[in-house]
Design a protein around this motif. Structure first.
Motif, PDB file in Angstrom:
ATOM      1  N   LYS A  88       0.837  -1.225   0.000  1.00 34.70           N
ATOM      2  CA  LYS A  88       0.000   0.000   0.000  1.00 34.70           C
ATOM      3  C   LYS A  88       0.862   1.261   0.000  1.00 34.70           C
ATOM      4  CE  LYS A  88      -4.147  -1.805   0.398  1.00 34.70           C
ATOM      5  NZ  LYS A  88      -4.980  -1.832  -0.767  1.00 34.70           N
ATOM      6  N   ALA A  89       2.111   1.126   0.440  1.00 36.84           N
ATOM      7  CA  ALA A  89       3.007   2.295   0.468  1.00 36.84           C
ATOM      8  C   ALA A  89       3.502   2.654  -0.936  1.00 36.84           C
ATOM      9  CB  ALA A  89       4.189   2.011   1.392  1.00 36.84           C
ATOM     10  N   HIS A 108       9.437   7.406   3.412  1.00 43.76           N
ATOM     11  CA  HIS A 108       8.103   6.895   3.768  1.00 43.76           C
ATOM     12  C   HIS A 108       8.040   6.582   5.254  1.00 43.76           C
ATOM     13  CE1 HIS A 108       6.754   5.888  -0.432  1.00 43.76           C
ATOM     14  NE2 HIS A 108       8.053   6.051  -0.606  1.00 43.76           N
ATOM     15  N   THR A 111       1.979   5.364   5.554  1.00 45.37           N
ATOM     16  CA  THR A 111       1.082   4.213   5.412  1.00 45.37           C
ATOM     17  C   THR A 111       0.926   3.619   6.802  1.00 45.37           C
ATOM     18  OG1 THR A 111       1.970   3.855   3.214  1.00 45.37           O
ATOM     19  CG2 THR A 111       0.693   2.042   4.165  1.00 45.37           C
ATOM     20  N   HIS A 139      -3.361   5.218   3.654  1.00 42.54           N
ATOM     21  CA  HIS A 139      -2.177   5.804   3.025  1.00 42.54           C
ATOM     22  C   HIS A 139      -2.413   7.313   2.875  1.00 42.54           C
ATOM     23  CE1 HIS A 139       1.384   5.931   0.495  1.00 42.54           C
ATOM     24  NE2 HIS A 139       0.695   6.706  -0.323  1.00 42.54           N
TER      25      HIS A 139
END
Ligand code: SAM
Length: 305
Positions: A50-51, A137, A173, A189
């Motif tokens: 999902k990231a 991230h 995320t 996200h």
């Protein structure tokens, strides 16, 4: 060309399973700390996907615990993974992962609420706010008790472009757990917008949103009324709702971002007209007058106005 391919591809060697790590290091979840562990690598791989593409990314994982999500991140060919874990029991298991991924995993025994990630990654990763997001991230699976204050802090950081957002529009995320033994997770996200949807100071937006949700199951005018001193409450709440064109009988959860934008804009005007208004705090008034009626409602109660 073949060389750049081998540089970016990485898979962890065979390792004991997370279940085995938990047994080996006696890592029973502490219920008081709302610790629930993700044991299924297929599920953690799905969360990490999902990231987006993490090849050569710099990743900050909050609360790695026994390392399920950590493994999936390492298998996504990241440049570096920094994990911050508060509970010292998890450090030896994470160290085992670090040994299996030389030079890729940095472990910090610390608190994510105070850790300064803005100093952790190379300066060269920084991007202008208007540019595409940097290759940085944040990923994590935390209990609500930690993720709620952390997200509020990060939203403030977004508004000031500092903290994790000193690198630019860092993506996040995050999973949100139900506080139960068998884990049911939702994954969200976030990518910060170039221009905020509500063009008002963070403190003002936070105050309006908090007030609206003060009585989360009642009509929104009840909570929004808490923005105003009791003596002018009825009149000012009506002025706010009329000015913002918001139906007073909507529940807080039915208010859209555009409703909140209008409410914040009108409240801002009212604060500009009355310089004492923004400093007004209904809890202080409540303490002074020993009122009971403004206590936040019990969420389990399905009360009506
Ligand atoms: N990420 C692991 C997983 O998905 O299996 C563990 C999830 S568990 C719900 C939350 C983890 O966050 C625990 O390891 C806990 O010790 C850690 N944690 C809780 N509060 C923290 C804080 N303030 N700073 C750093 N870690 C924290």
């Amino acid at each position: 060309m073949a060389a750049s391919r081998t540089l970016t591809t990485f898979r962890l060697p065979p390792l004991p399973t997370i279940r085995e790590i938990i047994k080996l290091f006696r890592l029973q979840a502490v219920k008081q700390l709302s610790q629930n562990f993700l044991l299924d690598l297929k599920l953690t791989d799905k969360i990490v996907r999902k990231a987006g593409n993490l090849t050569n990314a710099y990743v900050y994982e909050v609360g790695p615990g026994p390392g399920g999500i950590t493994r999936s991140i390492l298998n996504a060919s990241v440049a570096e993974l920094l994990v911050v874990e508060k509970d010292s029991r998890f450090i030896p298991g994470l160290q085992m992962l670090s040994d299996a991924a030389p030079g890729k995993l940095r472990i910090v025994h610390g608190d994510v609420l105070t850790f300064k990630v803005e100093r952790a990654f190379p300066e060269s990763l920084k991007r202008q706010w208007e540019d595409d997001p940097p290759n940085v991230h944040i990923i994590g699976n935390l209990p609500f008790s930690v993720s709620t204050p952390l997200i509020i802090k990060w939203l403030e950081n977004v508004s000031q472009k500092d903290g994790p957002f000193a690198y630019g529009r860092t993506q996040m995320t995050l999973t949100f757990q139900q506080e139960v033994a068998e884990v049911d997770v939702g994954v969200v996200h976030f990518t910060p917008l170039v221009r905020p949807a509500i063009q008002q100071p963070f403190e003002l937006v936070e105050k309006v949103v908090q007030s609206a949700f003060h009585f989360r199951r009642k009509y929104c005018h009840r909570g929004l009324g808490m923005l105003f001193p009791e003596a002018q409450r009825l009149e000012s709440t009506e002025k706010l709702l009329q000015g913002a064109d918001v139906d007073p009988t909507l529940r807080p959860t039915q208010l859209s971002v555009s409703h909140f934008r209008s409410l914040c804009d009108v409240y801002r005007k009212m604060c500009d007209e009355d310089p004492h208004l923004f400093a007004y705090n209904f809890r202080e008034e409540c303490k002074r007058t020993k009122c009971k009626s403004q206590e936040p409602e019990d969420d389990r109660e399905s009360s009506r106005l």
